[in-house]
Design an enzyme around this catalytic site. Structure first.
Site, PDB file in Angstrom:
ATOM      1  CG  HIS A 117      -1.981   1.022   1.193  1.00 36.04           C
ATOM      2  ND1 HIS A 117      -2.234   1.871   2.252  1.00 36.04           N
ATOM      3  CD2 HIS A 117      -2.876   1.339   0.228  1.00 36.04           C
ATOM      4  CE1 HIS A 117      -3.245   2.659   1.941  1.00 36.04           C
ATOM      5  NE2 HIS A 117      -3.651   2.351   0.718  1.00 36.04           N
ATOM      6  CG  ASP A 121      -6.486   3.893   2.266  1.00 38.79           C
ATOM      7  OD1 ASP A 121      -5.844   4.660   1.526  1.00 38.79           O
ATOM      8  OD2 ASP A 121      -6.837   2.741   1.931  1.00 38.79           O
ATOM      9  CG  HIS A 201     -10.808   4.984   1.374  1.00 35.63           C
ATOM     10  ND1 HIS A 201     -11.410   4.133   0.461  1.00 35.63           N
ATOM     11  CD2 HIS A 201      -9.481   4.996   1.054  1.00 35.63           C
ATOM     12  CE1 HIS A 201     -10.518   3.654  -0.375  1.00 35.63           C
ATOM     13  NE2 HIS A 201      -9.326   4.162  -0.035  1.00 35.63           N
ATOM     14  CG  HIS A 203      -4.740   6.193  -1.590  1.00 33.18           C
ATOM     15  ND1 HIS A 203      -4.226   5.096  -0.941  1.00 33.18           N
ATOM     16  CD2 HIS A 203      -3.739   6.667  -2.398  1.00 33.18           C
ATOM     17  CE1 HIS A 203      -2.976   4.891  -1.334  1.00 33.18           C
ATOM     18  NE2 HIS A 203      -2.656   5.846  -2.217  1.00 33.18           N
TER      19      HIS A 203
END
Length: 229
Positions: A117, A121, A201, A203
């Protein structure tokens, strides 16, 4: 002396006597009034009693002037503090959203990402205002990850000083354009669920270039800038 002259002299004497009595009466009334005021003030000093109202007015005026001066000083201090706070905020960094829940963290593995990742987030409802974390210039804005690929959905990339870039993805709405200068804490878009997203959400990434693949840990970066996630 004639009878007429004698009568006139008697009338003049009587007039002078009445005038003297009236004057004496007025003087007595004035002294009595002053004495009454002095008694009411708890003093037998007539001159002090007569000057007391003037002294009170003078003291009240001085107190009002002092209060006005203090109020002006307080207002000036508040204005200076607000200006300093605004300057500090403009020079500093801030969170990209408010009232969030931290979800997927930087470097986390999983099937959602081709590699680890690449950002942090922030779980927030769709439509939450997204803010620029620092002043800069928009270098990417739009769909398809603003050029970084469809996985990011609608996205924005802002260039800051010292070859630092911030990226905001999965937006429901982009509210800035390429080439636009933005300030710290300025709203640039609304959070959403576009692209490769499992729920509403934001990012967020900190990069060393405007492009995918140059991300660094945003939480560590912001911590050094004085911002706690």
């Amino acid at each position: 002396m004639s009878k007429s002259a004698a009568t006139h002299r008697v009338r003049q004497s009587a007039f002078r006597t009445r005038s003297t009595v009236v004057a004496a009466g007025l003087g007595a009334l004035m002294v009595f009034g002053a004495g009454h005021a002095a008694f009411a003030a708890g003093t037998t000093d007539v001159s002090t009693a007569l000057s007391a109202p003037a002294q009170l007015v003078s003291e009240q005026a001085a107190a009002q002037a002092k209060a006005a001066q203090q109020a002006s000083k307080t207002a000036a201090q508040a204005k200076a503090a607000a200006k300093a706070a605004a300057a500090k905020k403009a020079a500093g960094w801030t969170n990209p959203v408010e009232n969030y829940v931290v979800s997927a963290t930087y470097g986390k593995g999983g099937s959602m990402w081709a590699r680890k990742h690449s950002g942090q987030d922030f779980a927030v409802p769709t439509g939450t205002p997204v803010k620029a974390v620092h002043k800069g210039v928009v270098v990417k804005a739009g769909p398809n990850g603003a050029g970084d690929g469809p996985a990011y959905g609608n996205a924005i990339v802002i260039k800051h000083a010292n070859n630092t870039y911030s990226q905001y993805a999965h937006l429901s709405k982009v509210q800035v354009r390429v080439g636009q200068t933005v300030s710290t804490d300025q709203r640039i878009g609304l959070s959403g669920n576009t692209g490769n997203s499992s729920g509403p959400h934001l990012h967020f990434e900190i990069r060393t270039t405007p492009n995918y693949g140059s991300a660094i840990n945003p939480v560590t970066f912001l911590a050094k800038a004085g911002v706690k996630i």
